[in-house]
Enzyme design. Sequence first.
Site, PDB file in Angstrom:
ATOM      1  N   HIS A   9       0.798  -1.129  -0.041  1.00  0.00           N
ATOM      2  CA  HIS A   9      -0.125   0.040  -0.087  1.00  0.00           C
ATOM      3  C   HIS A   9       0.926   1.273  -0.182  1.00  0.00           C
ATOM      4  O   HIS A   9       0.506   2.400  -0.419  1.00  0.00           O
ATOM      5  CB  HIS A   9      -1.013   0.096   1.219  1.00  0.00           C
ATOM      6  CG  HIS A   9      -2.110  -1.022   1.304  1.00  0.00           C
ATOM      7  ND1 HIS A   9      -1.789  -2.242   1.481  1.00  0.00           N
ATOM      8  CD2 HIS A   9      -3.315  -0.965   0.917  1.00  0.00           C
ATOM      9  CE1 HIS A   9      -2.885  -3.074   1.508  1.00  0.00           C
ATOM     10  NE2 HIS A   9      -3.812  -2.256   1.053  1.00  0.00           N
ATOM     11  N   ASP A  68      -4.561  -6.699  -7.653  1.00  0.00           N
ATOM     12  CA  ASP A  68      -4.734  -6.203  -6.530  1.00  0.00           C
ATOM     13  C   ASP A  68      -5.041  -4.540  -6.833  1.00  0.00           C
ATOM     14  O   ASP A  68      -4.909  -3.931  -7.915  1.00  0.00           O
ATOM     15  CB  ASP A  68      -3.521  -6.095  -5.526  1.00  0.00           C
ATOM     16  CG  ASP A  68      -4.055  -5.902  -3.954  1.00  0.00           C
ATOM     17  OD1 ASP A  68      -5.001  -5.203  -3.681  1.00  0.00           O
ATOM     18  OD2 ASP A  68      -3.126  -6.137  -3.112  1.00  0.00           O
TER      19      ASP A  68
END
Length: 627
Positions: free
Chosen positions: A218, A302
């Site tokens: 992230h 993702d």
Amino acid sequence: MGGNPTAKGYENEKTVSDIPEIVENMTIDEKVGQMLMPDFRNWQKQGETKAAGFIEMNSEVASIIKKYHLGGVILFAENVVDTEQTVRLTDGLQMASPDLPLFITIDQEGGIVTRLQTGTNLPGNMALGAARKESYAYQSGEIIGKELSSLGINVNFGPSVDVNNNPGNPVIGVRSFSSDPELVSKLGIQMIKGLQNQNMIATTKHFPGHGDTAVDSHYGLPLVSHDKERLRSIELLPFQRAIDAGVDMMMTAHVQFPAFDDTTYISKKDGQEIMVPATLSQKVITGLLREEMGFDGVVVTDALNMKAIADNFGQEEAVVLALKSGVDIALMPAQVNSLEMEKNITSVFNAVKSAVASGEIPLNQVNQSVTRILDLKVKRGILNPEDTPIDKKIENALQVVGNEDHLKKERKMAEDAVTLLKNEHKTLPFKPKKNDKVLILAPFDDQIESMSRSISELADKKKIKKVQITGMSFSGKSFTDQVARLIDESDFVITGSYIVKNDPAVNDGVIDDSIQDSSKWATAFPRAAMNHAKKKDKEFVLMSLRNPYDVANFEEAKAVLAVYGFKGYSNGRYRQPNIPAGISTIFGESRPKGTLPVAIPSVTKPSEILYKYGYGLDIKSGRTIKK
């Protein structure tokens, strides 16, 4: 739809044999749309001053779904605030795409990654690894599948089959079943079966493995530097087993895997040379996953807005590279939370169309992806939805989501997962006398609330004597004289430890308790509480609330247990069953049966193992549990 709207399979029930003709009749716009899956987490309507959680279908979002022929959307906690509202939202989303109904997806892994605000949270994968029961993994999948299906959600982005063999992993941890690829495989397959037997699409993630990383994708770009042989025997093994067991979907990881692809790019962020992450790698997605491992299901990235991708590649290039690599669906390809921001999706959409027109993404490859997507939509009944009235859907969902049977099963799983690691002098179970004082110290208020409610419920059921409970949260705080006084006045002290990544102050092989640096509060405060309680001869137990590796900070404690879940009590409900299960063990109401699904290294001597994989104590006999 483009082409002939009365072509076979459009109006009547669609079968897999109809898909080639449907794909042939689709326009390029329609095909590209099937391969894009944005989120509408928040939405700012025209005329409003700020964005809010998108919880009610509106004509603005519907116009975007129709205009770009979107194949699916992903929902987040902001979208699913209660059961009836969620059913109405998913129904509204599907009405915006009547010809080719949407994949409506969500991350409902169970444990610490759950989105439903009214659903059953479950103890999570590492707790299932500690319980060592394949039936619990199946049950977890079944419960998630039933609840999501009743809400109109048809894809679950779970289970994670990452092998968590790096204690410093900041993003996987308890989301993994274990550090043992065989155990991960067994439990992963059972969860997949539980989901798919409810006609729920199951997605294994994060391919080719995010378990041995020290960076959260992230925020940065992780590197997994092992050789092919090691990767095949550990990281890739659960994915291969899931493929062999017939998993529907695979989610990629934004991790660098140089053993399979060491191609370099120049980062848009800082001009540095970086290796291509798996999500954007043709060698990993097409070469390894498709050709070598034999996966012909749907591959989804993702989230492409994660910094590992967004910072280094830029929005349009990232989506084009992902699709070019062989993935079928680009997840969260552009941020769109208002009509003003529609330009983001327009830009990505046009970039993909240009790449197809130029041959950079071959049309044949696009057709293969769209065929896979539509085949799966037929297989799971999405292209042929039942015409159930909305009121009936709501009535059914209210009976299914978070029902008593599901809650009872999650409690049992969580209790069997509790792992007792130390119990010197039979410190546990605590046996308080009437009006004894119990002090609870934990990082956050919701954890205090979960512990104190659980103790009060035991007293109400007459399982223990009524006690006086004091609680204090210590996130970011230093240990003070006031805390010392609270311990002095108590008979029993329960301290929760919540450490994502061990970072104690260690000097010459000893944890330095003199350092009360505020950044070290997660280690320093509970250690200070432990040391003071020990000095004053108080009954003390340390409960590891998240990654069990943190128990290595508390070698001197007489009683230590791990529960593998940190969410407490808020908004009128227990957000996870793990803390109540730990309290139940501490006061002797349940018997812990868990054994460690990972090995725990020493903090002071990192090369040594403090608690071995498979270790766990029986509370009555004090002997190690054999599984």
